[in-house]
Design an enzyme around this catalytic site. Structure first.
Site, PDB file in Angstrom:
ATOM      1  N   LYS A 130       0.824  -1.214  -0.066  1.00  0.00           N
ATOM      2  CA  LYS A 130       0.079   0.049  -0.168  1.00  0.00           C
ATOM      3  C   LYS A 130       0.754   1.195  -0.143  1.00  0.00           C
ATOM      4  O   LYS A 130       0.466   2.254  -0.793  1.00  0.00           O
ATOM      5  CB  LYS A 130      -1.043  -0.010   1.269  1.00  0.00           C
ATOM      6  N   GLN A 174      -4.578  -1.941   9.609  1.00  0.00           N
ATOM      7  CA  GLN A 174      -4.446  -3.260   8.961  1.00  0.00           C
ATOM      8  C   GLN A 174      -5.080  -4.153   9.659  1.00  0.00           C
ATOM      9  O   GLN A 174      -4.890  -4.448  10.975  1.00  0.00           O
ATOM     10  CB  GLN A 174      -2.957  -3.533   8.846  1.00  0.00           C
ATOM     11  N   ASP A 197     -11.161   2.931   4.103  1.00  0.00           N
ATOM     12  CA  ASP A 197     -11.602   1.627   3.900  1.00  0.00           C
ATOM     13  C   ASP A 197     -12.909   1.127   4.007  1.00  0.00           C
ATOM     14  O   ASP A 197     -13.443   0.008   3.610  1.00  0.00           O
ATOM     15  CB  ASP A 197     -10.990   0.718   5.287  1.00  0.00           C
TER      16      ASP A 197
END
Ligand code: NDP
Length: 370
Positions: A130, A174, A197
């Site tokens: 990422k 994460q 997200d």
């Protein structure tokens, strides 16, 4: 992690299929649907049933489906490959241009903060990827690495800092988090304006409600819909089946399809006759996590198949000893579907592209940049 796949195989059913094929006079046959079928495709769809635990090689699909397909479902076609890698590259190029325009016009560079807790190798790899992707399009990335035994309070403190930081436009925690942490508390603490997200319950709630707009949609399902759009697949009025109902893929994918006026069914682990339901679909999104579960005989001829699954199966021919396959048996599905995503190279690259896109959208919204 490599997985061993076993194939169900039945000498009786396979022999029956071979016998059926032998009885037929030529190598191609026309059935009720008017489509020409080959002996090979006919054999393929007489699925063997009784298991004799045969280890597969790299090229064959997992256990055969117990349902018998009708001849009208068998079509000899070659599906168009939906190339997620090249679409993702196109999107990243578009994002790069937009970021440079924003920087030149208002002097703002989008920023993404990533919080990684613990030392899982896979998570570290995802975070590294990422970060690299951010760099490649000109997004600033900020990373916090916390040890496995950190407290929830420490994670919350970092999130709160990023919530208040004007140079940060997206915050990503994460997953998975260590088991002593409450994932829900942590995800809920990301401010909704920076929830790139799309995991915040308010964003998912808005996605589910008519007349409301989520600020962000989670990246993988958004990537699936983007692929359909960019390949010109009509969604409105079509029948869609989503296999899987997780919060991060299946459920938002189904909600997105519904928002685009598809008629949507969701198949999950308790669904009876998933094959029959899936066979109704013009569009299939499979997000299950079971290697090669969706067989060719689950697919309506001409359907479009988006395979989200990423599963490792043993492959002695590969240097790694395994290879990645989807939830859909590609070699069968590509003969029936009109278009299909490969694994790898389908949905995977789109997920990161959508994360970059969400981060850019967030910066544009916060700075009111059109
Ligand atoms: P989850 O394990 O969270 O959810 C799996 C879903 O599949 C559940 O809803 C489950 O049903 C359903 N399911 C499991 N077994 C069956 C079955 N035999 N028949 C029908 N439904 C079944 O997985 P995710 O949604 O997180 O991920 C799904 C797949 O997508 C995985 O392979 C994952 O690696 C991949 N993935 C890929 C991404 C990408 O970027 N390409 C990103 C995210 C995920 P139930 O709810 O009843 O338990």
């Amino acid at each position: 992690m490599a997985a061993v796949i076993f194939t169900d195989y039945s000498s009786s059913t396979a022999a029956a299929a071979a016998a059926v094929a032998r009885l037929l006079p030529s190598s191609r046959y026309r059935f009720g649907d008017g489509v020409l079928h080959s002996r090979q495709s006919l054999l393929l769809h007489f699925a063997p049933r009784n298991p004799i635990m045969l280890r597969t090689t790299a090229t064959s699909c997992a256990s055969a489906s117990p349902s018998v397909v009708t001849a009208s479902m068998v079509a000899e076609t070659s599906a168009k490959v939906i190339d997620g890698k090249s679409i993702a590259k196109q999107i990243r190029d578009e994002i790069t241009v937009e970021i440079s325009r924003m920087k030149d016009t208002v002097g703002v560079v989008p920023g993404l903060a990533v919080i990684l807790v613990g030392d899982r190798k896979d998570s570290a790899t995802y975070v590294r990827n990422k970060k690299k992707a951010c760099e490649s399009v000109g997004i600033n990335s900020y990373e916090v690495n916390l040890p496995e035994d950190s407290t929830e309070q420490e994670v919350l403190k970092h999130i709160s800092g990023f919530n208040d930081d004007p140079t940060v436009h997206g915050i990503l925690v994460q997953l998975p988090l260590p088991s002593h942490m409450n994932e829900q508390n942590i995800l809920n603490s990301v401010c909704i304006e920076k929830d790139v997200d799309g995991f915040h319950p308010l964003n998912i709630g808005r996605l589910a409600m008519r007349g409301r707009e989520p600020l962000f949609v989670s990246c993988t399902p958004k990537g699936c819909i983007e692929l359909l759009h960019r390949y010109g697949v009509e969604i409105k009025g079509r029948r869609a089946v989503v296999i899987g109902r997780s919060n991060i893929v299946g459920t938002p994918a189904a909600l997105l399809l519904q928002r685009e006026d598809a008629t949507v069914s969701v198949v999950h682990s308790r669904t009876k006759n998933p094959e029959e339901i899936t066979r109704q679909a013009d569009i299939i999104i499979a997000a299950v996590g079971q290697a090669n579960m969706v067989r060719g005989n689950w697919i309506k001829p001409g359907a479009v198949v988006i395979d989200v699954g990423i599963n490792a199966v043993e492959d002695a021919k590969s240097a790694k000893g395994y290879r990645l396959v989807g939830d859909v048996c590609y070699e069968e599905a590509c003969k029936i579907a009109s278009a299909i995503t490969p694994v790898p190279g389908g949905v995977g690259p789109m997920t990161i592209a959508m994360l970059l896109s969400n981060t850019l959208s967030s910066a544009k919204r916060i700075h009111n940049f059109k």
